[in-house]
Design a protein around this motif. Structure first.
Motif, short mmCIF file in Angstrom:
data_model
loop_
_atom_site.label_atom_id
_atom_site.label_comp_id
_atom_site.label_asym_id
_atom_site.label_seq_id
_atom_site.Cartn_x
_atom_site.Cartn_y
_atom_site.Cartn_z
N ALA A 1 4.14 -4.18 -2.57
CA ALA A 1 4.60 -3.48 -1.37
C ALA A 1 3.56 -3.50 -0.25
CB ALA A 1 4.97 -2.03 -1.71
N ASN A 2 2.30 -3.75 -0.62
CA ASN A 2 1.21 -3.68 0.35
C ASN A 2 0.34 -4.93 0.37
OD1 ASN A 2 1.20 -0.67 1.28
ND2 ASN A 2 1.57 -0.63 -0.91
N ARG A 3 0.83 -6.00 -0.22
CA ARG A 3 0.02 -7.22 -0.38
C ARG A 3 -0.61 -7.68 0.94
NH1 ARG A 3 0.30 -12.23 -3.73
NH2 ARG A 3 1.97 -11.23 -4.89
N ALA A 4 0.17 -7.79 1.99
CA ALA A 4 -0.36 -8.29 3.26
C ALA A 4 -1.48 -7.39 3.78
CB ALA A 4 0.76 -8.41 4.30
N ALA A 5 -1.29 -6.09 3.73
CA ALA A 5 -2.31 -5.16 4.23
C ALA A 5 -3.57 -5.19 3.36
CB ALA A 5 -1.74 -3.74 4.29
N ILE A 6 -3.39 -5.25 2.04
CA ILE A 6 -4.54 -5.28 1.13
C ILE A 6 -5.35 -6.56 1.34
CG2 ILE A 6 -5.23 -5.46 -1.30
CD1 ILE A 6 -2.84 -3.55 -1.92
N GLU A 7 -4.65 -7.69 1.44
CA GLU A 7 -5.35 -8.96 1.63
C GLU A 7 -6.03 -9.03 3.00
OE1 GLU A 7 -6.00 -10.87 -0.88
OE2 GLU A 7 -4.67 -9.73 -2.18
N ALA A 8 -5.38 -8.50 4.02
CA ALA A 8 -6.00 -8.46 5.35
C ALA A 8 -7.26 -7.59 5.34
CB ALA A 8 -5.00 -7.95 6.39
N GLU A 9 -7.19 -6.48 4.64
CA GLU A 9 -8.35 -5.58 4.56
C GLU A 9 -9.49 -6.25 3.80
OE1 GLU A 9 -10.10 -2.01 5.76
OE2 GLU A 9 -8.15 -2.80 6.30
N ALA A 10 -9.17 -7.01 2.76
CA ALA A 10 -10.21 -7.75 2.02
C ALA A 10 -10.90 -8.74 2.95
CB ALA A 10 -9.59 -8.46 0.82
N ARG B 1 13.85 5.81 0.72
CA ARG B 1 12.82 6.83 0.79
C ARG B 1 11.48 6.19 0.46
NH1 ARG B 1 10.69 10.59 -3.16
NH2 ARG B 1 9.52 12.10 -1.99
N THR B 2 10.57 6.31 1.37
CA THR B 2 9.22 5.82 1.12
C THR B 2 8.24 6.88 1.59
OG1 THR B 2 9.07 4.75 3.27
CG2 THR B 2 9.84 3.39 1.44
N CYS B 3 7.07 6.78 1.08
CA CYS B 3 6.00 7.63 1.58
C CYS B 3 4.74 6.77 1.57
CB CYS B 3 5.84 8.89 0.73
SG CYS B 3 5.57 8.62 -1.01
N ARG C 1 -7.21 -5.99 -7.23
CA ARG C 1 -8.27 -5.24 -7.92
C ARG C 1 -9.14 -4.47 -6.94
NH1 ARG C 1 -7.83 -7.16 -13.05
NH2 ARG C 1 -7.53 -9.39 -13.32
N LEU C 2 -9.20 -4.96 -5.70
CA LEU C 2 -10.00 -4.30 -4.68
C LEU C 2 -9.09 -3.68 -3.62
CD1 LEU C 2 -12.62 -7.14 -4.15
CD2 LEU C 2 -12.89 -5.07 -5.53
N VAL C 3 -9.20 -2.38 -3.45
CA VAL C 3 -8.56 -1.69 -2.34
C VAL C 3 -9.67 -0.92 -1.63
CG1 VAL C 3 -6.22 -1.56 -3.24
CG2 VAL C 3 -7.83 0.22 -3.85
N PHE C 4 -9.44 -0.58 -0.41
CA PHE C 4 -10.53 -0.10 0.42
C PHE C 4 -10.24 1.29 0.98
CE2 PHE C 4 -10.37 -4.64 0.27
CZ PHE C 4 -11.67 -4.97 -0.05
N PRO C 5 -11.28 2.15 1.03
CA PRO C 5 -11.10 3.50 1.56
C PRO C 5 -10.53 3.47 2.97
CG PRO C 5 -13.27 3.26 0.57
CD PRO C 5 -12.64 1.89 0.62
N ASP C 6 -9.77 4.50 3.27
CA ASP C 6 -9.15 4.71 4.58
C ASP C 6 -7.93 3.83 4.84
OD1 ASP C 6 -10.99 6.71 5.16
OD2 ASP C 6 -12.43 5.23 5.88
N MET C 7 -7.54 2.98 3.87
CA MET C 7 -6.26 2.28 4.00
C MET C 7 -5.16 3.28 3.72
SD MET C 7 -6.60 -1.28 1.87
CE MET C 7 -4.94 -1.72 2.35
N ARG C 8 -3.98 3.02 4.23
CA ARG C 8 -2.80 3.80 3.85
C ARG C 8 -1.85 2.84 3.19
NH1 ARG C 8 -3.00 8.92 5.13
NH2 ARG C 8 -0.87 9.28 4.53
N LEU C 9 -1.48 3.14 1.95
CA LEU C 9 -0.58 2.29 1.20
C LEU C 9 0.83 2.85 1.26
CD1 LEU C 9 -2.64 1.56 -2.03
CD2 LEU C 9 -2.47 0.18 0.05
N ARG C 10 1.79 1.95 1.49
CA ARG C 10 3.19 2.33 1.44
C ARG C 10 3.57 2.43 -0.02
NH1 ARG C 10 8.20 0.76 0.84
NH2 ARG C 10 8.06 -1.45 0.51
N VAL C 11 4.20 3.54 -0.39
CA VAL C 11 4.61 3.77 -1.78
C VAL C 11 6.10 3.46 -1.86
CG1 VAL C 11 4.74 5.44 -3.65
CG2 VAL C 11 2.87 5.58 -1.99
N PRO C 12 6.47 2.44 -2.66
CA PRO C 12 7.87 2.06 -2.74
C PRO C 12 8.70 3.07 -3.53
CG PRO C 12 6.58 0.77 -4.28
CD PRO C 12 5.61 1.62 -3.49
#
Length: 83
Positions: free
Chosen positions: A47-56, A15-17, A68-79
């Motif tokens: 769970a979101n390392r690749a997406a967070i780093e790509a967004e950075a 189950r993920t959201c 430490r930096l996450v960006f508006p409008d990203m969608r994070l997978r919640v484990p």
């Protein structure tokens, strides 16, 4: 009559959201809201390392500074089980 063969049951899917990131959000705040404990922020990061780093990188940065930096409008997978 041949014996009845029952195929093995498939395990339930994990189950993920997911959740959007809003301006000013931090992984600590998101983990508190979504996982019930801000101290679990590393789980969100892993769970979101690749997406967070790509967004950075897309924002002209070398890295997210370890999440430490996450960006508006990203969608994070919640484990696991989110609340």
């Amino acid at each position: 009559m041949p014996p009845l063969v029952v195929p093995p049951a498939e395990p339930p899917p994990e189950r993920t959201c997911d959740s959007p990131v809003a301006a000013g959000d931090t992984l600590w705040e998101l983990a508190g809201r979504l996982l019930g404990d801000g101290g679990r922020w590393r789980e969100l990061y892993e769970a979101n390392r690749a997406a967070i780093e790509a967004e950075a990188r897309a924002h002209g940065l070398a890295a997210s500074d370890g999440g430490r930096l996450v960006f508006p409008d990203m969608r994070l997978r919640v484990p696991g089980d989110c609340v």
